[in-house]
Write a protein that holds these residues in place. Structure first.
Motif, PDB file in Angstrom:
ATOM      1  N   GLU A  11      42.195  -4.998  32.786  1.00 27.60           N
ATOM      2  CA  GLU A  11      41.948  -4.291  34.034  1.00 27.60           C
ATOM      3  C   GLU A  11      42.168  -2.792  33.870  1.00 27.60           C
ATOM      4  N   GLY A  54      39.144  -1.313  32.016  1.00 32.21           N
ATOM      5  CA  GLY A  54      37.923  -1.265  32.817  1.00 32.21           C
ATOM      6  C   GLY A  54      36.674  -1.611  32.044  1.00 32.21           C
ATOM      7  N   ASN A  73      33.744  -4.418  30.960  1.00 34.70           N
ATOM      8  CA  ASN A  73      33.071  -5.636  31.430  1.00 34.70           C
ATOM      9  C   ASN A  73      31.985  -6.036  30.434  1.00 34.70           C
ATOM     10  N   MET A 125      29.028   4.428  29.282  1.00 39.43           N
ATOM     11  CA  MET A 125      28.642   3.345  30.178  1.00 39.43           C
ATOM     12  C   MET A 125      28.325   2.077  29.393  1.00 39.43           C
ATOM     13  N   THR A 144      31.677   0.425  28.351  1.00 35.83           N
ATOM     14  CA  THR A 144      32.400  -0.245  29.431  1.00 35.83           C
ATOM     15  C   THR A 144      31.536  -1.283  30.140  1.00 35.83           C
ATOM     16  N   ASN A 145      30.213  -1.107  30.113  1.00 37.40           N
ATOM     17  CA  ASN A 145      29.272  -1.964  30.855  1.00 37.40           C
ATOM     18  C   ASN A 145      29.594  -1.937  32.347  1.00 37.40           C
ATOM     19  N   ASN A 146      29.961  -0.779  32.825  1.00 36.00           N
ATOM     20  CA  ASN A 146      30.207  -0.571  34.250  1.00 36.00           C
ATOM     21  C   ASN A 146      29.288   0.545  34.733  1.00 36.00           C
ATOM     22  N   ASN A 147      28.135   0.165  35.286  1.00 39.28           N
ATOM     23  CA  ASN A 147      27.159   1.163  35.718  1.00 39.28           C
ATOM     24  C   ASN A 147      27.462   1.635  37.134  1.00 39.28           C
TER      25      ASN A 147
END
Length: 444
Positions: free
Chosen positions: A261, A264, A266, A438, A441-444
């Motif tokens: 967590e 961050g 994914n 991005m 992290t694969n957090n768009n």
């Protein structure tokens, strides 16, 4: 069938964009590359394999039929503990039959499992868990395409920016050539001054050829990555029109204490590892189910000599029906080692997860530093361009007044051009660094 339709849609969408000269976005390139990559076909194979294995496991509840036949010769047969000759003397006509030492038997048995200790259920769950793990691993492999798209996409944009700056330089040089031509008519400049600027213009045009060749090669590779083969064209698309993506804000990188967590992230790699960990849970359940007894019904019919009556030395039909309990306690010998192997696999998965998170945390720190560096360079670069432009304009004015030479002006023009190129390149590098962040992290 669905994958074929996706490929057709991808092909038509890219063809439409090229014919209509519409710009592609980086998100579209992600999706097109995914649908065009041959590995996407593996999805159908995984689904079919899962269906076949589930259907095979379910057939374990169907009645099972077994057919056996045997012919034997034995050294002795069952006999009654009486002297047949003495009994015949006492009871006239009385005789005790003797079985033949050659015996024959053919049977057919029908069995139905009532309770298997959870073996079939665990086999079905294991099949589903294995298919899920395979899908997640496939998603992880396909996700790596995004990094390739980033490299080629921003490589094309970088060439576009450099080509644009080169065109500005050529226009600037042409303006000054025209200025020198006018000065020559007034007798305040000579032919060598004009030729010096013309040489610089030719150098700029030569550099433009190199930039366009690089753009063409980069575009061709990106086209191959996102575009299905087109039999109507001689080769892959070489002039893709791309949209410069928006700049997303990147949160400041904080220290990582080992928790997902906090990091961050994914990424599909983590989901693949999670699916493998779940697979080990199912394997433990399967081991436990293998230790349970089996209960089932059976019915056996046969024909042989002797039949069920061992005193009848003749071929007779027979049948047997009942309930059967079987328990293979031999698996108790290896159950500890089996569970230890599963636990070892679970620990290995945990180590892979920790290694992935550690490397990802290091990568994010590096990328965050790169983004900050590019941001700072752009701020300084814009100021450098402003000052270089002011110096160049002053040099042009001095040239008209005969204070400096053409060589001095060329130096200032090139200095301004280098400053503009640096800013343009850093702007694309900043975008690429952000989109690499991005991707990580694969957090768009």
């Amino acid at each position: 069938m669905i994958r074929i339709q996706l490929l057709i849609i991808s092909f038509l969408s890219v063809s439409f964009c090229m014919e209509a000269q519409e710009a592609l976005t980086i998100t579209q390139c992600y999706e097109l590359a995914r649908n065009n990559y041959p590995l996407i076909k593996q999805h159908d194979l995984i689904n079919k394999t899962e269906q076949y294995n589930l259907a095979s496991a379910a057939k374990g509840w169907l009645p099972q039929i077994a057919v056996n036949a045997k012919a034997t010769y034995q050294s002795d047969v069952t006999k009654l503990p009486f002297d047949s000759e003495k009994l015949s003397a006492i009871i006239p006509g009385f005789s005790i039959p003797t079985l033949g030492k050659d015996q024959y038997q053919a049977t057919a048995e029908l069995s139905q499992t009532i309770w298997d200790g959870g073996v079939i259920h665990s086999a079905r769950e294991l099949t589903k868990a294995q298919a899920t793990a395979n899908r997640q691993q496939l998603e992880s492999d396909l996700y790596a395409l995004n990094e390739k798209v980033n490299q080629l996409y921003f490589g094309c944009l970088l060439q576009d920016e450099l080509i644009s700056q080169n065109n500005l330089l050529q226009k600037e040089l042409q303006v000054n050539i025209d200025r020198i031509t006018a000065m020559m008519e007034n007798g305040v400049a000579n032919q060598s001054d004009k030729e010096s600027l013309e040489v610089e213009l030719l150098n700029a045009r030569q550099h433009e050829i190199e930039l366009k060749a690089g753009r063409k090669a980069c575009s061709r590779m990106l086209g191959i990555l996102i575009t299905p083969p087109n039999p109507l064209k001689e080769g892959p698309y070489e002039e893709l029109i791309l949209t410069t993506p928006s700049i997303f804000s990147v949160p400041p990188q904080r220290g990582w204490d080992g928790r997902l967590e906090e990091l961050g992230v994914n990424r599909p790699e983590l989901k693949a590892l999670e699916a493998q960990s779940h697979l080990t849970d199912i394997q433990n359940k399967q081991i436990a189910a293998g230790l349970m007894p089996r209960i089932g019904l059976f019915a056996q019919g046969g024909y042989g000599r002797p039949g069920l009556n061992m005193l009848e030395d003749s071929f007779e039909p027979f049948y047997i029906a009942g309930v059967r309990l079987s328990w293979n306690i031999g698996k108790l010998y290896t159950v500890k080692n089996d569970r230890r192997k599963v636990e070892t696999g679970r620990r290995a998965i945990g180590i892979q997860r920790d290694v992935f998170l550690f490397n990802t945390a290091m990568q994010l720190m590096q990328q965050n530093t790169e983004i900050q560096k590019m941001t700072d360079l752009l701020k300084a670069g814009d100021e450098i361009v402003r000052l270089r432009t002011s110096i160049k304009k002053a040099a042009e004015a001095k040239l008209e007044n005969g204070v400096i030479s053409v060589t001095d002006l060329i130096r200032e023009i090139n200095a301004e051009d280098m400053a503009r190129q640096t800013v343009a390149a850093n702007r694309i590098r900043q975008l690429m660094a952000i989109y690499n962040y991005m991707y990580t992290t694969n957090n768009n």
